[in-house]
Design a protein around this motif. Structure first.
Motif, PDB file in Angstrom:
ATOM      1  N   ARG A  58       0.880  -1.358  -0.030  1.00  0.00           N
ATOM      2  CA  ARG A  58      -0.033   0.031   0.031  1.00  0.00           C
ATOM      3  C   ARG A  58       1.068   1.179   0.113  1.00  0.00           C
ATOM      4  NH1 ARG A  58      -2.153   0.561   5.054  1.00  0.00           N
ATOM      5  NH2 ARG A  58      -0.554  -0.821   5.681  1.00  0.00           N
ATOM      6  N   MET A  59       0.468   2.191  -0.759  1.00  0.00           N
ATOM      7  CA  MET A  59       0.901   3.553  -0.478  1.00  0.00           C
ATOM      8  C   MET A  59      -0.160   4.714  -0.213  1.00  0.00           C
ATOM      9  SD  MET A  59       4.105   3.684  -2.958  1.00  0.00           S
ATOM     10  CE  MET A  59       5.042   5.092  -2.030  1.00  0.00           C
ATOM     11  N   GLY A  60       0.152   5.601   0.612  1.00  0.00           N
ATOM     12  CA  GLY A  60      -0.918   6.551   0.952  1.00  0.00           C
ATOM     13  C   GLY A  60      -0.400   7.908   1.006  1.00  0.00           C
ATOM     14  N   TRP A  61      -1.283   8.838   0.808  1.00  0.00           N
ATOM     15  CA  TRP A  61      -1.018  10.505   0.965  1.00  0.00           C
ATOM     16  C   TRP A  61      -1.732  10.661   2.124  1.00  0.00           C
ATOM     17  CZ3 TRP A  61       2.474  13.100  -1.401  1.00  0.00           C
ATOM     18  CH2 TRP A  61       3.084  12.597  -2.687  1.00  0.00           C
ATOM     19  N   PHE A  62      -1.142  11.477   3.318  1.00  0.00           N
ATOM     20  CA  PHE A  62      -1.642  11.927   4.436  1.00  0.00           C
ATOM     21  C   PHE A  62      -1.418  13.427   4.274  1.00  0.00           C
ATOM     22  CE2 PHE A  62      -2.215   8.462   7.387  1.00  0.00           C
ATOM     23  CZ  PHE A  62      -1.713   7.539   6.644  1.00  0.00           C
ATOM     24  N   ARG A  63      -2.264  14.150   5.228  1.00  0.00           N
ATOM     25  CA  ARG A  63      -2.006  15.637   5.444  1.00  0.00           C
ATOM     26  C   ARG A  63      -1.978  16.260   6.666  1.00  0.00           C
ATOM     27  NH1 ARG A  63      -7.128  18.191   1.915  1.00  0.00           N
ATOM     28  NH2 ARG A  63      -8.840  17.589   3.497  1.00  0.00           N
ATOM     29  N   GLN A  64      -1.501  17.071   6.997  1.00  0.00           N
ATOM     30  CA  GLN A  64      -1.724  17.716   8.323  1.00  0.00           C
ATOM     31  C   GLN A  64      -1.604  19.214   8.328  1.00  0.00           C
ATOM     32  OE1 GLN A  64       1.223  16.512  11.358  1.00  0.00           O
ATOM     33  NE2 GLN A  64      -0.019  16.861  12.979  1.00  0.00           N
ATOM     34  N   ALA A  65      -2.748  19.593   8.625  1.00  0.00           N
ATOM     35  CA  ALA A  65      -3.226  21.189   8.733  1.00  0.00           C
ATOM     36  C   ALA A  65      -2.767  21.545  10.030  1.00  0.00           C
ATOM     37  CB  ALA A  65      -4.458  21.484   8.450  1.00  0.00           C
ATOM     38  N   PRO A  66      -2.181  22.912  10.197  1.00  0.00           N
ATOM     39  CA  PRO A  66      -2.092  23.574  11.448  1.00  0.00           C
ATOM     40  C   PRO A  66      -2.962  23.482  12.571  1.00  0.00           C
ATOM     41  CG  PRO A  66      -1.432  25.184   9.763  1.00  0.00           C
ATOM     42  CD  PRO A  66      -2.494  23.767   9.038  1.00  0.00           C
ATOM     43  N   GLY A  67      -2.652  22.676  13.745  1.00  0.00           N
ATOM     44  CA  GLY A  67      -3.644  22.780  14.688  1.00  0.00           C
ATOM     45  C   GLY A  67      -4.545  21.382  14.634  1.00  0.00           C
ATOM     46  N   LYS A  68      -4.172  20.572  13.600  1.00  0.00           N
ATOM     47  CA  LYS A  68      -5.189  19.371  13.448  1.00  0.00           C
ATOM     48  C   LYS A  68      -4.240  18.222  13.455  1.00  0.00           C
ATOM     49  CE  LYS A  68      -8.868  21.990  10.772  1.00  0.00           C
ATOM     50  NZ  LYS A  68      -9.588  21.907   9.529  1.00  0.00           N
ATOM     51  N   GLU A  69      -4.984  17.016  13.335  1.00  0.00           N
ATOM     52  CA  GLU A  69      -4.341  15.690  13.585  1.00  0.00           C
ATOM     53  C   GLU A  69      -3.998  15.384  12.116  1.00  0.00           C
ATOM     54  OE1 GLU A  69      -6.014  13.840  17.736  1.00  0.00           O
ATOM     55  OE2 GLU A  69      -6.544  12.561  15.790  1.00  0.00           O
ATOM     56  N   ARG A  70      -2.890  14.525  11.744  1.00  0.00           N
ATOM     57  CA  ARG A  70      -2.582  13.950  10.514  1.00  0.00           C
ATOM     58  C   ARG A  70      -3.793  13.045  10.122  1.00  0.00           C
ATOM     59  NH1 ARG A  70       2.815  11.291  10.151  1.00  0.00           N
ATOM     60  NH2 ARG A  70       1.799   9.658  11.322  1.00  0.00           N
ATOM     61  N   GLU A  71      -4.209  13.363   8.918  1.00  0.00           N
ATOM     62  CA  GLU A  71      -5.377  12.382   8.599  1.00  0.00           C
ATOM     63  C   GLU A  71      -4.912  11.824   7.161  1.00  0.00           C
ATOM     64  OE1 GLU A  71      -8.744  14.614   7.157  1.00  0.00           O
ATOM     65  OE2 GLU A  71      -7.653  16.261   6.186  1.00  0.00           O
ATOM     66  N   LEU A  72      -5.414  10.547   6.792  1.00  0.00           N
ATOM     67  CA  LEU A  72      -5.243   9.815   5.483  1.00  0.00           C
ATOM     68  C   LEU A  72      -6.144  10.613   4.564  1.00  0.00           C
ATOM     69  CD1 LEU A  72      -4.324   7.482   3.965  1.00  0.00           C
ATOM     70  CD2 LEU A  72      -5.971   6.189   4.953  1.00  0.00           C
ATOM     71  N   VAL A  73      -5.509  10.689   3.673  1.00  0.00           N
ATOM     72  CA  VAL A  73      -6.352  11.529   2.400  1.00  0.00           C
ATOM     73  C   VAL A  73      -6.721  10.616   1.552  1.00  0.00           C
ATOM     74  CG1 VAL A  73      -6.286  13.061   0.384  1.00  0.00           C
ATOM     75  CG2 VAL A  73      -5.192  13.712   2.707  1.00  0.00           C
ATOM     76  N   ALA A  74      -5.674   9.588   0.900  1.00  0.00           N
ATOM     77  CA  ALA A  74      -6.007   8.727  -0.162  1.00  0.00           C
ATOM     78  C   ALA A  74      -5.001   7.512  -0.036  1.00  0.00           C
ATOM     79  CB  ALA A  74      -5.634   9.428  -1.588  1.00  0.00           C
ATOM     80  N   ALA A  75      -5.214   6.384  -0.214  1.00  0.00           N
ATOM     81  CA  ALA A  75      -4.406   5.114  -0.642  1.00  0.00           C
ATOM     82  C   ALA A  75      -4.458   4.476  -1.677  1.00  0.00           C
ATOM     83  CB  ALA A  75      -4.407   4.426   0.703  1.00  0.00           C
ATOM     84  N   ILE A  76      -3.489   3.571  -2.122  1.00  0.00           N
ATOM     85  CA  ILE A  76      -3.789   2.839  -3.253  1.00  0.00           C
ATOM     86  C   ILE A  76      -2.890   1.412  -3.189  1.00  0.00           C
ATOM     87  CG2 ILE A  76      -1.612   3.854  -4.204  1.00  0.00           C
ATOM     88  CD1 ILE A  76      -3.481   3.591  -7.033  1.00  0.00           C
ATOM     89  N   ASN A  77      -3.759   0.408  -3.480  1.00  0.00           N
ATOM     90  CA  ASN A  77      -3.178  -1.004  -3.415  1.00  0.00           C
ATOM     91  C   ASN A  77      -1.999  -1.008  -4.547  1.00  0.00           C
ATOM     92  OD1 ASN A  77      -2.752  -3.751  -4.767  1.00  0.00           O
ATOM     93  ND2 ASN A  77      -4.104  -4.091  -2.631  1.00  0.00           N
ATOM     94  N   TRP A  78      -0.757  -1.305  -4.074  1.00  0.00           N
ATOM     95  CA  TRP A  78       0.178  -1.099  -5.207  1.00  0.00           C
ATOM     96  C   TRP A  78       0.118  -2.081  -6.436  1.00  0.00           C
ATOM     97  CZ3 TRP A  78       3.498   2.711  -6.076  1.00  0.00           C
ATOM     98  CH2 TRP A  78       4.594   2.304  -6.955  1.00  0.00           C
ATOM     99  N   SER A  79      -0.402  -3.154  -6.219  1.00  0.00           N
ATOM    100  CA  SER A  79      -0.529  -4.034  -7.105  1.00  0.00           C
ATOM    101  C   SER A  79      -1.561  -3.905  -8.086  1.00  0.00           C
ATOM    102  CB  SER A  79      -0.223  -5.623  -6.670  1.00  0.00           C
ATOM    103  OG  SER A  79      -1.033  -6.132  -5.702  1.00  0.00           O
ATOM    104  N   GLY A  80      -2.904  -3.880  -7.222  1.00  0.00           N
ATOM    105  CA  GLY A  80      -4.302  -4.055  -7.958  1.00  0.00           C
ATOM    106  C   GLY A  80      -4.550  -2.725  -8.431  1.00  0.00           C
ATOM    107  N   GLY A  81      -4.253  -1.954  -7.785  1.00  0.00           N
ATOM    108  CA  GLY A  81      -4.652  -0.428  -8.009  1.00  0.00           C
ATOM    109  C   GLY A  81      -5.793   0.038  -7.657  1.00  0.00           C
ATOM    110  N   SER A  82      -6.509  -0.600  -6.763  1.00  0.00           N
ATOM    111  CA  SER A  82      -7.735  -0.133  -5.964  1.00  0.00           C
ATOM    112  C   SER A  82      -7.337   1.058  -5.118  1.00  0.00           C
ATOM    113  CB  SER A  82      -8.346  -1.100  -5.263  1.00  0.00           C
ATOM    114  OG  SER A  82      -7.567  -1.989  -4.372  1.00  0.00           O
TER     115      SER A  82
END
Length: 123
Positions: A33-57
């Motif tokens: 899996r690979m994913g993108w997270f983000r963290q805005a000032p004063g907020k917790e880090r959140e998962l934005v998007a993720a992808i299955n590396w082999s299948g692409g879902s």
């Protein structure tokens, strides 16, 4: 040692687009899996998007559905995040992450992290 190098962040006007890239290098490992997270000032880090590396879902958090697209390119060992219709709520540091453990795409547990890239959306 695994390295994840993000690029593509910057300043963009509301309604604009950016594409983030994350290239993996260093020690070879089997990516599940690979994913993108983000963290805005004063907020917790959140998962934005993720992808299955082999299948692409893919998984998208509700705030970015229909606006962001995650994709991967095997030849370059790179994952991308295309971000369209950006708004001020998208302003944050964006982090790339990778995991060799197959879990649900909504699972936020990742072993490897990039250093982050700033995305600022001006109004």
């Amino acid at each position: 040692q695994v390295q994840l190098i993000e690029s593509g962040g910057g300043l963009v006007q509301a309604g604009g687009s950016l594409r983030l890239s994350c290239a993996a290098s260093g020690r070879t490992f089997t990516k599940k899996r690979m994913g993108w997270f983000r963290q805005a000032p004063g907020k917790e880090r959140e998962l934005v998007a993720a992808i299955n590396w082999s299948g692409g879902s893919a998984y998208y958090a509700d705030p970015v559905k229909e606006r962001f697209t995650i994709s991967r390119e095997y030849a370059k060992d790179t994952v991308y995040l295309q971000m369209n219709s950006l708004n001020s709520e998208d302003t944050a540091v964006y982090y790339c992450a990778a995991s060799s453990i197959p879990r649900s795409l909504e699972n936020p547990e990742y072993a490897y992290w990039g250093q982050g890239t700033q995305v600022t959306v001006s109004t």
